[in-house]
Design a protein around this motif. Sequence first.
Motif, short mmCIF file in Angstrom:
data_model
loop_
_atom_site.label_atom_id
_atom_site.label_comp_id
_atom_site.label_asym_id
_atom_site.label_seq_id
_atom_site.Cartn_x
_atom_site.Cartn_y
_atom_site.Cartn_z
N UNK A 19 0.96 -1.28 -0.09
CA UNK A 19 0.13 -0.06 0.04
C UNK A 19 0.95 1.33 -0.04
N UNK A 20 0.41 2.31 -1.02
CA UNK A 20 1.36 3.32 -1.02
C UNK A 20 0.88 4.28 0.38
N UNK A 21 1.84 5.25 0.69
CA UNK A 21 1.75 5.97 1.96
C UNK A 21 2.03 7.59 1.58
N UNK A 22 1.00 8.17 1.39
CA UNK A 22 1.26 9.58 0.80
C UNK A 22 1.76 10.62 2.06
N UNK A 23 1.60 10.00 3.26
CA UNK A 23 2.17 10.62 4.39
C UNK A 23 3.54 10.26 4.87
N UNK A 24 4.13 9.52 3.84
CA UNK A 24 5.73 8.91 4.28
C UNK A 24 5.89 9.26 2.73
N UNK A 25 6.58 10.54 2.43
CA UNK A 25 6.70 10.95 1.17
C UNK A 25 7.38 12.19 0.88
N UNK A 26 7.82 12.25 -0.27
CA UNK A 26 8.78 13.45 -0.76
C UNK A 26 7.91 13.96 -1.87
N UNK A 27 7.81 15.26 -1.81
CA UNK A 27 7.22 15.94 -2.87
C UNK A 27 7.94 17.05 -3.53
N UNK A 28 7.74 17.22 -4.77
CA UNK A 28 8.44 18.60 -5.24
C UNK A 28 7.51 19.67 -4.76
N UNK A 29 7.92 20.82 -4.28
CA UNK A 29 7.12 21.73 -3.64
C UNK A 29 6.18 22.52 -4.68
N UNK A 30 6.82 22.77 -5.85
CA UNK A 30 5.95 23.71 -6.73
C UNK A 30 4.73 22.94 -7.42
N UNK A 31 4.93 21.77 -7.85
CA UNK A 31 3.81 20.88 -8.09
C UNK A 31 2.66 20.78 -7.08
N UNK A 32 3.40 20.62 -5.82
CA UNK A 32 2.46 20.44 -4.74
C UNK A 32 1.52 21.40 -4.58
N UNK A 33 2.25 22.93 -4.43
CA UNK A 33 1.32 24.14 -4.48
C UNK A 33 0.31 24.33 -5.45
N UNK A 34 0.63 24.00 -6.79
CA UNK A 34 -0.01 24.04 -7.78
C UNK A 34 -1.30 22.98 -7.35
N UNK A 35 -1.16 21.99 -7.43
CA UNK A 35 -2.29 21.07 -7.30
C UNK A 35 -3.25 21.57 -5.99
N UNK A 36 -2.63 21.71 -4.69
CA UNK A 36 -3.29 22.15 -3.51
C UNK A 36 -4.22 23.42 -4.15
N UNK A 37 -3.66 24.29 -4.96
CA UNK A 37 -4.50 25.76 -5.32
C UNK A 37 -5.62 25.19 -6.10
N UNK A 38 -5.48 24.39 -7.22
CA UNK A 38 -6.21 23.98 -7.86
C UNK A 38 -7.60 23.13 -7.24
N UNK A 39 -7.15 22.31 -6.11
CA UNK A 39 -8.25 21.54 -5.29
C UNK A 39 -8.89 22.66 -4.70
N UNK A 40 -8.39 23.56 -4.16
CA UNK A 40 -8.91 24.58 -3.38
C UNK A 40 -9.90 25.43 -4.19
N UNK A 41 -9.64 25.63 -5.30
CA UNK A 41 -10.33 26.21 -6.21
C UNK A 41 -11.62 25.65 -6.50
N UNK A 42 -11.30 24.36 -7.06
CA UNK A 42 -12.38 23.63 -7.46
C UNK A 42 -13.57 23.16 -6.48
N UNK A 43 -12.84 23.03 -5.10
CA UNK A 43 -13.87 22.31 -4.07
C UNK A 43 -14.12 23.43 -3.02
N UNK A 44 -13.62 24.77 -3.21
CA UNK A 44 -14.10 25.76 -2.39
C UNK A 44 -13.51 25.56 -1.02
N UNK A 45 -12.10 25.05 -0.89
CA UNK A 45 -11.43 24.86 0.29
C UNK A 45 -10.88 23.37 0.15
N UNK A 46 -9.85 23.15 0.92
CA UNK A 46 -9.33 21.81 1.31
C UNK A 46 -9.88 20.95 2.31
N UNK A 47 -10.63 21.75 3.40
CA UNK A 47 -11.07 21.05 4.19
C UNK A 47 -11.76 19.69 3.80
N UNK A 48 -11.48 18.51 4.68
CA UNK A 48 -12.07 17.36 4.60
C UNK A 48 -11.98 16.60 3.23
#
Length: 289
Positions: free
Chosen positions: A124-153
């Motif tokens: 099983x993959x563990x996304x909370x034991x991981x390394x990410x490139x910061x810029x793609x991470x920022x990009x996708x979090x911003x897109x998800x927040x815009x799409x869902x009206x926030x990141x909560x939940x």
Amino acid sequence: MTTPYDAIVLAGGAARRLGGVDKPGVRVGGRALIDRVLAACAGAGETVVVGGRRATSRPVSWARENPPGGGPLAALDAGLRRTSAPLVLVLSADLPFLGEPTVEALLSEVGEREGVLCVDRDGRVQPLVAVYRAEPLRRELALLAAEHGGLGGLPVRLLTAELDLGRLDAPEPLASFDCDTWEDIAAARARIREHGNVLDEWITAVKNELGIDLDVDTGVLLDLARDAAHGVARPAAPLTTFLVGYAAAKAGGEGTDVAEAARKAAALADHWAAEAVADAAAEKGESTP
């Protein structure tokens, strides 16, 4: 560690399956879970803990997700805002067996991808034991927040599905073992007390408690304690190791100082033992070399 990175430790969960206790503060092998995780990522340029402030084994920065208790993506976004390195190590705060080898392996495995996820023993993959490139991470979090009206939940899989991520079988088999229940806590504590692990775990816990950063050759010290106990008297063992530590500290406190002090004390114990053998032989009318 040569790869620059920042670390985000997510420590704000409700721990419902533990009855709502302060899970990051639960002790395993005498050390708080969060301190064990912080030791594994000690090479980070900046370490951000997302959750309530608490005493920690080393200095960290603090952040809080919006809304509080809003889940891992909201927490990740809050932590990411306080980092600046091109790579970000993301960890949950309940990993008792995570160590530097897994962190180093994740960092070295990124390559051209947008991140690397740890894979546990069951595949099983563990996304909370991981390394990410910061810029793609920022990009996708911003897109998800815009799409869902926030990141909560929002679940983490919405994020990982949009990133080009590699997979890594951790060099430490239990690196991604997390403590969600009291049964998990009990299993972790039992494993630490197993014969093959207990001394290393104890030495690490003592160093952490005393604020000591020193490589300790336990074999040398155990041999010294044995020689002092057999060649002098049993109470000499703990007293001798204490004196060796004191002498090493006065000499500079490096690992080589411990080894040199232990060598001198071991030679002295050998002399004492040889004298005892010679005296015993003399009493029997025997000669000794």
